[in-house]
Design an enzyme around this catalytic site. Structure first.
Site, short mmCIF file in Angstrom:
data_model
loop_
_atom_site.label_atom_id
_atom_site.label_comp_id
_atom_site.label_asym_id
_atom_site.label_seq_id
_atom_site.Cartn_x
_atom_site.Cartn_y
_atom_site.Cartn_z
N ARG A 1 39.62 37.57 41.93
CA ARG A 1 38.67 38.16 40.97
C ARG A 1 37.27 37.56 41.09
NH1 ARG A 1 41.02 36.29 35.91
NH2 ARG A 1 39.30 37.35 34.92
N LYS A 2 37.10 36.58 41.98
CA LYS A 2 35.82 35.89 42.07
C LYS A 2 34.94 36.47 43.19
CE LYS A 2 38.01 31.79 41.99
NZ LYS A 2 38.28 30.35 41.92
N ASP B 1 19.73 38.19 38.39
CA ASP B 1 21.06 38.46 37.82
C ASP B 1 21.41 39.94 37.95
OD1 ASP B 1 23.43 37.91 36.46
OD2 ASP B 1 22.52 37.99 34.47
C1 LIG Z 1 22.17 46.68 36.20
C2 LIG Z 1 23.39 46.10 35.66
C3 LIG Z 1 23.64 44.66 36.15
C4 LIG Z 1 23.84 43.79 34.97
C5 LIG Z 1 24.24 42.40 35.40
C6 LIG Z 1 24.13 41.46 34.22
C7 LIG Z 1 25.29 40.54 34.20
C8 LIG Z 1 25.27 39.69 32.99
O1 LIG Z 1 24.26 39.24 32.55
S1 LIG Z 1 26.74 39.32 32.24
C9 LIG Z 1 26.29 38.34 30.81
C10 LIG Z 1 26.35 36.86 31.04
N1 LIG Z 1 27.70 36.44 31.27
C11 LIG Z 1 28.59 36.21 30.27
O2 LIG Z 1 28.29 36.35 29.10
C12 LIG Z 1 29.98 35.80 30.69
C13 LIG Z 1 30.61 34.83 29.70
N2 LIG Z 1 31.85 34.33 30.28
C14 LIG Z 1 33.01 35.02 30.13
O3 LIG Z 1 33.08 36.02 29.43
C15 LIG Z 1 34.20 34.53 30.89
O4 LIG Z 1 34.06 33.15 31.14
C16 LIG Z 1 34.39 35.27 32.25
C17 LIG Z 1 34.64 36.77 31.98
C18 LIG Z 1 33.16 35.13 33.17
C19 LIG Z 1 35.59 34.70 32.98
O5 LIG Z 1 36.64 34.65 32.05
P1 LIG Z 1 38.14 35.03 32.49
O6 LIG Z 1 38.22 36.45 32.93
O7 LIG Z 1 38.99 34.61 31.38
O8 LIG Z 1 38.32 34.17 33.78
P2 LIG Z 1 39.22 32.89 33.98
O9 LIG Z 1 40.63 33.37 34.04
O10 LIG Z 1 38.84 31.82 33.00
O11 LIG Z 1 38.72 32.41 35.40
C20 LIG Z 1 39.01 33.15 36.58
C21 LIG Z 1 38.68 32.25 37.74
O12 LIG Z 1 37.24 32.07 37.78
C22 LIG Z 1 36.92 30.66 37.68
N3 LIG Z 1 35.71 30.52 36.85
C23 LIG Z 1 35.44 31.12 35.68
N4 LIG Z 1 34.22 30.75 35.22
C24 LIG Z 1 33.71 29.92 36.15
C25 LIG Z 1 32.46 29.22 36.27
N5 LIG Z 1 31.49 29.34 35.34
N6 LIG Z 1 32.27 28.46 37.36
C26 LIG Z 1 33.22 28.35 38.33
N7 LIG Z 1 34.43 29.01 38.28
C27 LIG Z 1 34.66 29.77 37.19
C28 LIG Z 1 38.14 30.03 37.00
O13 LIG Z 1 38.22 28.66 37.31
C29 LIG Z 1 39.28 30.84 37.61
O14 LIG Z 1 39.49 30.37 38.93
P3 LIG Z 1 41.00 30.36 39.55
O15 LIG Z 1 41.46 31.78 39.53
O16 LIG Z 1 40.80 29.81 40.93
O17 LIG Z 1 41.81 29.48 38.65
#
Ligand SMILES: CCCCCCCC(=O)SCCNC(=O)CCNC(=O)[C@H](O)C(C)(C)COP(=O)(O)OP(=O)(O)OC[C@H]1O[C@@H](n2cnc3c(N)ncnc32)[C@H](O)[C@@H]1OP(=O)(O)O
Length: 237
Positions: free
Chosen positions: A197-198, A152
């Site tokens: 954004r993806k 990740d």
């Molecule tokens: C060294 C440093 C590196 C650190 C890296 C560590 C990274 C992490 O661990 S992050 C922590 C774990 N992740 C999280 O907690 C995230 C929790 N989820 C969220 O906050 C939200 O769902 C988030 C931000 C991912 C997306 O939300 P949001 O900005 O509202 O997006 P949203 O508008 O719903 O979706 C945007 C697009 O993505 C798609 N999408 C969103 N989630 C998913 C999913 N899980 N699967 C498939 N598609 C998805 C949507 O369908 C949409 O597609 P389209 O534009 O074609 O309609």
């Protein structure tokens, strides 16, 4: 073998390390607090220390040599995520007494020992990872969660490079072969495509000699929407 010809040669050949090599990487000072307590100068953990094995040091040397050719860049690594992500991505977030998960174990060699290198033209990040004894899952082997964490973070660094402020929306991992504690693996990630954004990425975790594929992963990271992320920040405070 890994995807790039540039890294291919790293996986073959002897990992013999001479005393002269060891002298080239003096062990950093043992008092991280002393460094961390100096304002504006956090400790960089992505540097050799006494716990790094011969394989780890040898690979590090080879990647460092490639940085001199300009293809790869070493990514510094700190224990606070605000220091971790360069540029404006996290600017404005309040500073807290938090720690990056991977750097939460202070003792050398028992947690996540790793260093990442970025190849910006290939949109690729490779992480050299040596899992320590506190990451145990099945006896003698790294916990699957620790493998997921390093994937990740490696894949996430790649996504941050192309899209700035992102979060993991999906991470899918196939575990093929267990990773022995204390061994060294290469976590090799790349951006496959960006759609709005993806950010879609993929990753392989391989042994140093390239002979063992430990895990494969795909991931989707979403670039945070500025208006929505302000609400997320507010809800976290
Ligand atoms: C060294 C440093 C590196 C650190 C890296 C560590 C990274 C992490 O661990 S992050 C922590 C774990 N992740 C999280 O907690 C995230 C929790 N989820 C969220 O906050 C939200 O769902 C988030 C931000 C991912 C997306 O939300 P949001 O900005 O509202 O997006 P949203 O508008 O719903 O979706 C945007 C697009 O993505 C798609 N999408 C969103 N989630 C998913 C999913 N899980 N699967 C498939 N598609 C998805 C949507 O369908 C949409 O597609 P389209 O534009 O074609 O309609």
């Amino acid at each position: 073998p890994l995807r790039s010809a540039a890294v291919g040669p790293l996986l073959s050949g002897s990992s013999g390390r001479s005393r002269r090599d060891a002298a080239a990487h003096p062990v950093p000072p043992r008092s991280p607090q002393a460094l961390c307590s100096q304002p504006g100068r956090p400790k960089d953990y992505a540097l050799p220390n006494a716990s790094w094995s011969r394989d780890m040091l040898d690979l590090y040397d080879r990647f460092l040599a490639m940085t001199k050719e300009g293809l790869w860049k070493r990514i510094p690594s700190y224990n606070n995520v605000l220091d971790h992500i360069p540029g404006k991505a996290l600017r404005g977030l309040p500073s807290r007494d938090t720690r990056l998960f991977l750097r939460s174990i202070e003792a050398e060699g028992v947690g996540f020992e790793y260093v990442m290198f970025l190849n910006s033209s290939e949109k690729r990040v490779v992480c050299l990872f040596q899992p320590g004894s506190y990451l145990e899952g099945h006896p003698g082997f790294a916990h699957g969660g620790s493998i997921a964490t390093i994937i990740d973070s490696t894949i996430g660094s790649c996504a941050i490079f192309v899209a700035g402020r992102v979060m993991t929306a999906n991470l899918s991992i196939n575990y093929m072969s267990p990773v022995p504690l204390g061994s060294v693996v290469l976590v090799d990630s790349k951006v496959d495509k960006v759609e709005g954004r993806k950010v879609f990425l993929s990753c392989k975790v391989q042994s140093v000699d390239g002979g063992t594929l430990h895990a494969e992963a795909t991931a989707l990271f979403i670039q945070l929407d500025a208006t929505k992320s302000q609400k997320q920040q507010a809800s976290c405070q």
